[in-house]
Design an enzyme around this catalytic site. Structure first.
Site, PDB file in Angstrom:
ATOM      1  N   TYR A  72       0.482  -5.167  11.496  1.00  0.00           N
ATOM      2  CA  TYR A  72       0.312  -3.742  11.189  1.00  0.00           C
ATOM      3  C   TYR A  72       1.004  -2.825  12.206  1.00  0.00           C
ATOM      4  O   TYR A  72       1.801  -1.964  11.818  1.00  0.00           O
ATOM      5  CB  TYR A  72      -1.169  -3.408  11.050  1.00  0.00           C
ATOM      6  N   ASN A 107     -10.294  -3.298   1.976  1.00  0.00           N
ATOM      7  CA  ASN A 107      -9.920  -3.235   0.566  1.00  0.00           C
ATOM      8  C   ASN A 107     -11.167  -2.947  -0.266  1.00  0.00           C
ATOM      9  O   ASN A 107     -12.284  -2.932   0.256  1.00  0.00           O
ATOM     10  CB  ASN A 107      -9.287  -4.550   0.099  1.00  0.00           C
ATOM     11  N   HIS A 135       0.827  -1.220   0.000  1.00  0.00           N
ATOM     12  CA  HIS A 135       0.000   0.000   0.000  1.00  0.00           C
ATOM     13  C   HIS A 135       0.860   1.269   0.000  1.00  0.00           C
ATOM     14  O   HIS A 135       0.501   2.278   0.603  1.00  0.00           O
ATOM     15  CB  HIS A 135      -0.952   0.008   1.206  1.00  0.00           C
TER      16      HIS A 135
END
Length: 594
Positions: free
Chosen positions: A362, A148, A75
């Site tokens: 993350y 997404n 990303h």
């Protein structure tokens, strides 16, 4: 006058720095010393060497050398904006989160959109899934919906993620991207056939959205909503574009700006055309999740599966609106950090293994990329109606370091607490089980949704474009064996796809996957045992597959009634029963995996 209070403080806060006009500022070095001109240097005479004492120059150049932080591994290319979320139809019957408790409840949001595989300078209109992440700054803390633009993904086994992403990056030998050499991409897909649903979406007409305003967002992972009574349901979250859905063909995308999506979003907001999305959910009880697997072989923990909207209709909750562009892209978009583990009371994770892995991955990436105190940055900091405190201290760039308050749980200077609102034992108690090794296997049901997509969603023109897109992408694959295998996977979806690709590529594919061994997944459709197990393993010592492929089977969810010994008093509560979907099961309150 003290260090803590000074008249100049009015000029040194984030909001003032963000909004002040240049004409009201004074040029200085980083330590606040005014300078007459930014281009001047100190040197020995008009034609001599520079002086090391010229702090202004050294300050300027050394900071310039460090302007870049590591780009996101995935990303990397993206953009976003700020706005607000408003609940329009409360779901307090399902979820105790304050933001969903009443119509009109609002909170600030920031959304970042992105491609997945490309670098920070790559094209906005690449044929690639899009990231769609929302930071809700609620009164109970930040909730990050890390989504997404497709409801599924390429994998369901978390350890595959780095491998797959590496195939999206530059080749370690040639340093070429997939645009020039697609071999690695198709090699991975041909060895991991559960990717087929996402491949069908990616290579179909939905593969290149018309910017970010005209695409939907999907959490993909199944989550849990918990209400005030401690009852929970499985949920899927959707963000439906109020602008409708629009897409580009590959030919249409070629002539567009590399920054098409960023430009489109920014200029729309500047014109006052504020994009919005309707937040909606699908819900399913634990019993329904078990029955869905038993009857239709749809696994609620499988990121490659979807829930039928006919059987589990959407229920609207609220609306997300973007109405403010970032003043500074780096501080407000590049440094924003989303984390699927950022959940507020009433929203809980499930046993989806890819979700579980992301809960760690993350924040770990953010601590590396931005720094351990990344949540102190204004774009990431919560906006809550109470003074936050914890026992996290120091680290690089600690700004809010909590003064002189105790850095441990002190009885001298006690911190305040709120009562527990969610019984996590009741919400997650059914997860108790043995430790096992696990790898999913490809099954006939994995082709049901892709087949429905081909037969019922694609029209004739769309099917033709699909064959052209896939065969065109395969044209840079250097290994014909890979193409043979991938055509075999497509043949399990439809013979028409296989024949179309064989004609377009000139490569004859295998007759289905029954005789193929995969290095990435067990073959549950194998015609013989010697190709069943992934990667050539024999399964003589522990087979890592499972009859339910990781799905919740009948009896998986037992209603948590507490332990036979009361954990508070230490006394027997008089019962060692547990309910399974409303029916009592004697002797245990958990069910071990089969």
């Amino acid at each position: 006058m003290s260090v803590s209070k000074h008249p100049s403080d009015v000029f040194r806060n984030y909001q003032d720095d963000r909004d002040v006009d240049s004409k009201k500022t004074v040029y200085t070095t980083s330590n606040g010393v005014p300078m007459p001109h930014p281009y001047e240097t100190q040197r020995v005479g008009e034609n001599g060497p520079l002086l090391l004492q010229d702090f202004h120059l050294i300050d300027l150049i050394s900071h310039f050398d460090r302007e870049r932080i590591p780009e996101r591994v995935v990303h990397a290319k993206g953009g976003g904006a700020h706005g607000f979320y408003k609940t329009t139809e409360p779901v307090d019957d399902l979820c105790l989160a304050d933001i969903f408790s009443a119509a009109g409840k609002e909170c600030p949001i920031t959304i970042r959109f992105s491609t997945v595989g490309g670098e920070s300078g790559s094209h906005d209109l690449a044929r690639d899934p899009r990231g769609f992440s929302v930071k809700f700054k609620t009164d109970e803390g930040n909730w990050d919906l890390v989504a997404n633009n497709t409801p599924v993904f390429f994998l369901r086994d978390p350890a595959k993620f780095p491998h797959f992403i590496h195939t999206q990056k530059r080749d370690p030998a040639t340093h070429l991207t997939g645009a020039d050499d697609s071999t690695n991409f198709w090699d991975y897909l041909s060895q991991n056939p559960e990717s087929i649903h996402q491949v069908m979406i990616l290579m179909g007409d939905r593969g290149i959205p018309d910017g970010w305003r005209f695409m939907n967002g999907y959490n993909g992972h199944t989550m849990k909503f918990v209400n005030k009574a401690g009852e929970w349901v499985y949920v899927q979250l959707h963000m439906k574009s109020d602008q409708g859905n629009r897409f580009f063909t590959s030919a249409e995308a070629e002539g567009k700006s590399p920054d098409y999506a960023q430009k489109d979003l920014y200029e729309a907001i500047e014109r006052g055309e504020y994009p919005s999305w309707t937040l909606a959910i699908q819900t399913m009880t634990a019993k329904e999740a078990e029955e869905l697997w038993e009857t239709k072989k749809v696994n609620v923990f499988d990121l490659t599966h979807v829930w039928s909207q006919k059987d589990y209709p959407l229920r609207k909750i609220g609306k997300l609106t973007l109405n403010e562009n970032a003043k500074n892209y780096f501080s407000e978009i590049e440094q924003i950090a989303f984390n699927p583990a950022h959940l507020v009371p009433g929203i809980e994770p499930t046993a989806d293994p890819v979700l579980q892995s992301r809960l760690f991955s993350y924040p770990d990436a953010h601590r590396h990329r931005v720094g351990v105190n990344y949540q102190q940055l204004p774009v990431n900091a919560p906006k809550v109606p109470y003074r936050m405190a914890n026992f996290q201290r120091d680290g690089n760039m600690a700004f809010y370091n909590q003064g002189g308050r105790a850095n441990y749980l002190s009885s001298i200077d006690p911190i305040q607490f709120r009562e527990r609102s969610v019984d996590l034992d009741k919400t997650h108690g059914h997860f108790t089980g043995r430790a096992i090794t696990f790898l999913s296997e490809i099954r006939p049901e994995d082709f049901n949704a892709p087949r429905k997509l081909w037969q019922d969603v694609f029209d004739d023109a769309g099917r033709k474009r699909f064959i052209e897109t896939v065969s065109g992408h395969m044209s840079t694959c250097r290994d014909k064996e890979i193409i043979k295998r991938q055509i075999a996977i497509f043949r399990e979806v439809s013979e028409d796809i296989a024949k179309g690709l064989e004609k377009a590529t000139g490569v004859k594919g295998y007759e289905g996957i029954a005789n193929l061994r995969f290095n990435g997944t067990h073959n549950g459709m194998a015609a013989k045992d010697d190709v069943r197990v992934a990667n050539g393993m024999t399964a003589k010592v522990g087979f890592s597959g499972d009859h339910n492929n990781g799905a919740p089977t009948k009896g998986t969810h037992q209603e948590y009634e507490g332990d036979s010994i009361d954990r508070y008093s230490g006394k027997s509560n008089g019962s060692n029963d547990a309910k399974t979907n409303g029916t009592k099961s004697k002797g245990t309150n958990v069910l071990l995996p089969h």
